[in-house]
Structure formats: C-alpha cells, structure tokens
Design an enzyme around this catalytic site. Structure first.
Site, PDB file in Angstrom:
ATOM      1  N   TYR A 110      47.070 -17.500  -9.770  1.00 24.74           N
ATOM      2  CA  TYR A 110      47.658 -16.200 -10.103  1.00 24.74           C
ATOM      3  C   TYR A 110      48.396 -15.605  -8.907  1.00 24.74           C
ATOM      4  O   TYR A 110      47.862 -15.547  -7.787  1.00 24.74           O
ATOM      5  CB  TYR A 110      46.579 -15.236 -10.579  1.00 24.74           C
ATOM      6  CG  TYR A 110      47.146 -13.927 -11.062  1.00 24.74           C
ATOM      7  CD1 TYR A 110      47.646 -13.802 -12.347  1.00 24.74           C
ATOM      8  CD2 TYR A 110      47.190 -12.815 -10.227  1.00 24.74           C
ATOM      9  CE1 TYR A 110      48.166 -12.599 -12.803  1.00 24.74           C
ATOM     10  CE2 TYR A 110      47.715 -11.615 -10.671  1.00 24.74           C
ATOM     11  CZ  TYR A 110      48.204 -11.515 -11.954  1.00 24.74           C
ATOM     12  OH  TYR A 110      48.719 -10.326 -12.395  1.00 24.74           O
ATOM     13  N   TYR A 143      56.713 -12.656 -15.485  1.00 28.41           N
ATOM     14  CA  TYR A 143      55.416 -12.013 -15.266  1.00 28.41           C
ATOM     15  C   TYR A 143      54.834 -11.593 -16.596  1.00 28.41           C
ATOM     16  O   TYR A 143      55.294 -10.649 -17.235  1.00 28.41           O
ATOM     17  CB  TYR A 143      55.523 -10.809 -14.328  1.00 28.41           C
ATOM     18  CG  TYR A 143      54.160 -10.227 -14.022  1.00 28.41           C
ATOM     19  CD1 TYR A 143      53.133 -11.046 -13.547  1.00 28.41           C
ATOM     20  CD2 TYR A 143      53.872  -8.890 -14.222  1.00 28.41           C
ATOM     21  CE1 TYR A 143      51.870 -10.547 -13.273  1.00 28.41           C
ATOM     22  CE2 TYR A 143      52.617  -8.367 -13.954  1.00 28.41           C
ATOM     23  CZ  TYR A 143      51.617  -9.207 -13.477  1.00 28.41           C
ATOM     24  OH  TYR A 143      50.365  -8.701 -13.217  1.00 28.41           O
TER      25      TYR A 143
END
Ligand SMILES: [Zn+2]
Lengths: 386, 157
Positions: free
Chosen positions: A291, A341
């Site tokens: 991440y 994103y």
C-alpha cells in the site's frame, strides 16, 4: 502446530473487474460500482444470482442493498464492512473468504467505488470547527492531513537511518516506470526522472508532490469463492493462502507515534500473524503489492513484512530491488502513486493479473505475492499464490 | 471548508482538566491514580491496571523535538495563511517516552508560525508556550530554544 488448515488455500479470487480510471468520470459511484462488479462476475464466469456474500469499506458510499438489487444478486448470507480506509481492502477480502471457507456463504464480491478526483472530496477538507475525537490532539496544531503525519515519520526515519530524498525517490520512480508500461494507468504517458522528482513542490517537507497518491475516479471489484468450486470456472484461480488483520494497542487512525516503537506500526502485528499461518515466507515471495498512498509507507512496510531489516528499506529500494527486473518487484501496475488511487483495491487486481500471467509488466514466474494495506493505519494483508 | 483553525472540544470529561490547565498556562500529562502509568493523549481508562481513577502530572515545560514537518498547500485556509509553519512532535524532558504534537510558535504566544524551518532540527530543545485561540482553548505549543539559550533567559525573567 497451528490450526490454519480450515482457511489456508480453501478460497480463491476467481474474478476481477474495473472501470476506466480517470481524474474525473461522469458516472456516479453507484454506476461505477455496478460496472466493476458486472465485469468481475463476467471475468469469473459466475452468474450474479449466485452471489451471497459482500465485503466493502465502512467508507464505501454504495450500500449493500443498492449493489444487490442493481446487480440482481441472490439472497445474501454474509456482508461485512471494514474500517480504516487504506487499511481495509485485505480485511474486506479476508473476511468474505473466511465466511466462504467456513461454509456460511458460497460466492462473495468485494468492491470499492470512489470519486476522489474532485479536491472537495479530500477527507481532511471536511474537518469541522470543533473536533471531538483523537484528531483534537494533532489537527488544531496544523498537523491536519494524512500526508503530514507520514512526513513526520519519514523525517524521523531519515534521521535514524541516514536515508535520503534520492533514496525515497526510487519508490515513486519505480512505480512510474511500471505505470508507463500499463495502458490502464493514469500516468501511462508521463515519465518521471530523478530531477523532476527533486524539483517537484513540497506538500509536507520532506514529502513532495510525487510522494503522494493520485486523486482519481474509478471502481474495482473482486470475486471470491471456494477453491473446490473453481474447476468449472473460466479463470485459473488465485488462491488465498493466508490472511490477517492487525492493530497495535497504541494505534490511532493514522498514527502510531504515541507507541513505544512507532515504526513497527500495525503492520508489525499483521505480519507476525500472517507469516505464522503461511507456508510461504518473505524469502519465497516473488513480488509484492504494498500500500502506497504515500511513498514512505512502502519503505516502512518492506521492513515490517520482513523483506529487509530495520533501516535497510531505503537502500533496498534505491538499489533497484523493487523496480522492474529487481529481486522483489513492488506495485507492478504503478500502484496508488501512478496507476489509480482506489484505497489499494488496484493492488489486489494487479496481484491477480500477475499470478494469472497476464499483467502488463509481467514478472517472470510469478507464483506468490504479498498484498498489504496502509502501514500507518490499522490494517491487514494477504498472501496469494497460484 | 472551514475558514478557522479547527479547535478541540474541551468539555469531554476525559480531558476537560487538560484544557482547563492550558488556560492557566500549565501542560498536564495523564497519570493513573492507582498504578502511576503515564500516558498521552488522555484516555478513559488506564490500559495497565484498568483503573478509571486517572489524575494528572504537570510538565516542567521543556522538551526535545522527536520529529517535525513543514506542511505546504493544499491546506485548510487558516493554515495556508500561516505557511511556512512547523509542526513538531515533542518528547517532554520530564516524561520520557511520551510524545506530544505541537505547533512551533514564538515564546510570546502571539500565534502559530513565525519560526524559520531552516533553524529546526530533530533533537533540538523547545520550551512550552501557549497560543490563545478561543475563550476555552489555549493551545499548548512549543518555542525553539536558540543555541545560546537566549529564549530560556527571556522565559525566566
Ligand atoms: Zn493504572
């Protein structure tokens, strides 16, 4: 011996779907979610009427009943939501997988639909005049955005280990190069050089614009079912080998700097329990999807998941390990920094494409993968394998 | 988007005494009345002994910078107007292991900011100061102590 056989390799990701990714899409979050879920079920070759489990984020704005009645699902038997934004996607998948492994449900869909391209959708921009939760201890001081909290950590990391901005740049540069090879990535046509990185404006010193994720619109969906079911399906399965969530005692939503060891973070809790259950250790992982809402999170996670020792990740990345052809390719679609994103959901779909052997930046012989979630929130992770 | 600096709610029973002390120019750290465990931010319960008899200890008001950042736009309007300002995480000298977020400010308490970020480093000494933001909010901030200790002398006069 640990009792992990009830879960290990009992479920598989059998379908993935996504919308176009863009700075701005005309459709609503519900419309985008419907498109992505329909595509994922088509990919799996599973009729929507078979879906009986759902997993999503507490921050998801498209409710389960809207999803079910738009997609024409069957009667649902399990639906769960996972908190903590960027820390949530592996938890959402893992909880649905557990429900399926235990026989509570048969076919699960996990989705994330988000329109974040509009600056007014930034969560910190919606802060109220009076703060009644833990943010009252930081936001009145001007430590007001997630990037500010990560910047504080990165500066301390640089101080402790002698890491440099040039080393940190290798994260954004490696991922941009992957995005340049990914036709779906927002940044597919925009190369990045070290000098363009170093010249970019600061957002929260020492983090510059390119250390921040994109602000984008899109949706992604993932289909999970029992491993024993996959023989009659369209796609080769990606097995869910191990799963854990993690949260340290001192954690707040975006910070662990009140804890005894702020750099261990919740990833340390997740990693220990994940590897305990896994037959595959960090040394056997072929590539990792880590991440990356902010580039330092990649460095911190590389250490917390055991790919390198404390303080070594900056040199590890700068040495080319995470880039194309490196010993541990990371975020091979461009990730949150350069593909899209979507709170990390794209890290999962890229893992699946790699393990199917059909990724745009295919890693030779990719058989095992770690997918992690946000190092700076309560989080979770998955070990996936072919 | 709000135009003002976001303020803490100050009447929560868990931390009301903290904010009240700030109005009197004192910085408190929560201390368990049963086992002595010290923690920040304040909580409803001591995680060591599960006591809810939680009291307070006063910081002497000196500390060192554990880390810091210099936020740049896009920011809330009230903070955008203060750029460049510095936010630090401070370890109070008398409470090792405790870390407190605070903006840097001048010792006179005239407001957040006004400190040259180039003069700030991890490990640098700071002294407590308060910035008044509302009738119920005196925000505990930190003023950097110069290498010659000049600020400390000023503060002691
Ligand atoms: Zn106690």
């Amino acid at each position: 011996m640990t009792q992990t056989t009830a879960f290990k390799d009992r479920t598989a990701i059998v379908g993935i779907g996504q919308t176009a990714f863009a700075k701005s899409l005309p459709e609503t979050e519900l419309q985008l979610a419907c498109r992505a879920i329909r595509a994922a079920l088509d990919d799996a070759g599973i009729d929507p009427g078979e879906v009986d489990a759902l997993g999503c984020f507490t921050q998801e704005t498209t409710p389960e009943f809207e999803i079910a009645r738009n997609l024409g699902f069957g009667e649902l038997h399990f639906f769960s939501q996972v908190a903590h934004g960027g820390g949530a996607i592996c938890g959402a998948i893992g909880q649905v997988a557990m429900a399926i492994a235990l026989g509570v449900a048969k076919v699960g869909v996990v989705w994330r639909s988000r329109k974040r391209g509009d600056p007014s959708k930034r969560q910190w921009a919606g802060v109220q005049p009076r703060i009644d939760d833990h943010w009252k201890w930081s936001r009145p001081h001007g430590l007001s955005r997630p990037v500010d909290e990560v910047a504080v950590m990165m500066r301390r990391y640089m101080h402790d280990h002698g890491a440099t901005r040039e080393q940190l740049a290798s994260v954004a540069l490696a991922q941009r190069a992957y995005a340049n090879g990914n036709p779906d990535a927002l940044m597919r046509e925009k190369p990045m050089t070290l000098s363009s990185y170093l010249d970019a404006r600061m957002i929260s010193d020492p983090l510059c614009l390119f250390d921040n994720c994109l602000e984008s619109d899109g949706a992604i969906a993932i289909v999970v079912t029992a491993a024993e079911r996959v023989r009659d399906l369209r796609r080769s399965p990606v097995l869910i080998h191990a799963f854990s969530q993690g949260m340290t005692r001192e954690h707040q939503l975006m910070t662990d700097y009140h804890g005894a060891d702020p750099f261990r973070s919740s990833s340390g809790a997740t990693a220990a329990n994940l590897w305990r259950q896994s037959d595959i250790g960090p040394a056997e992982i072929d590539f990792a999807q880590i991440y990356d809402a902010f580039s330092p999170l990649v460095l911190f996670s590389l250490e917390n998941y055991g790919f390198c020792g404390r303080g070594e990740a900056a040199a590890f990345a700068a040495g080319g390990a995470i880039a194309k052809g490196g010993s541990l390719p990371v975020n091979t679609s461009g990730g949150s920094l350069s593909e899209v994103y979507l709170h990390g959901a794209n890290l999962v779909t890229e893992a699946v494409r790699q393990l199917r052997g059909e990724a745009a930046n295919q890693v030779d012989g990719a058989e095992t993968c770690l997918v992690s979630t946000c190092d700076s929130t309560p989080n979770g992770a998955l070990v996936l394998r072919r | 988007m709000i135009e003002t600096i976001p303020l803490p709610v100050t009447d929560d029973p868990v931390d009301r005494a903290f904010w009240q002390a700030c109005l009197e120019g004192r910085l408190l750290v929560q201390r368990c009345g049963d086992c002595g465990h010290v923690q920040h931010p304040p909580r409803a319960m001591c995680p060591v002994c599960r006591s809810m008899e939680l009291g307070w200890s006063e910081c002497v008001g000196t500390g060192t910078i554990w880390s810091f950042t210099v936020p740049r736009p896009p920011l809330l309007p009230a903070f955008a107007g203060l750029v460049p300002y510095v936010v630090v995480i401070v370890e109070p000298d008398d409470f090792p292991g405790i870390r407190i977020v605070g903006a840097l400010a001048g010792i006179e308490g005239n407001g957040i900011g006004g400190i040259d970020p180039e003069t700030i480093a991890i490990g640098g000494p700071v002294r407590l100061t308060f910035v008044s933001l509302a009738d119920d909010v005196a925000l505990p901030c930190w003023a950097p102590v110069a290498a010659d200790g000049s600020l400390e002398k000023d503060a002691q006069q």
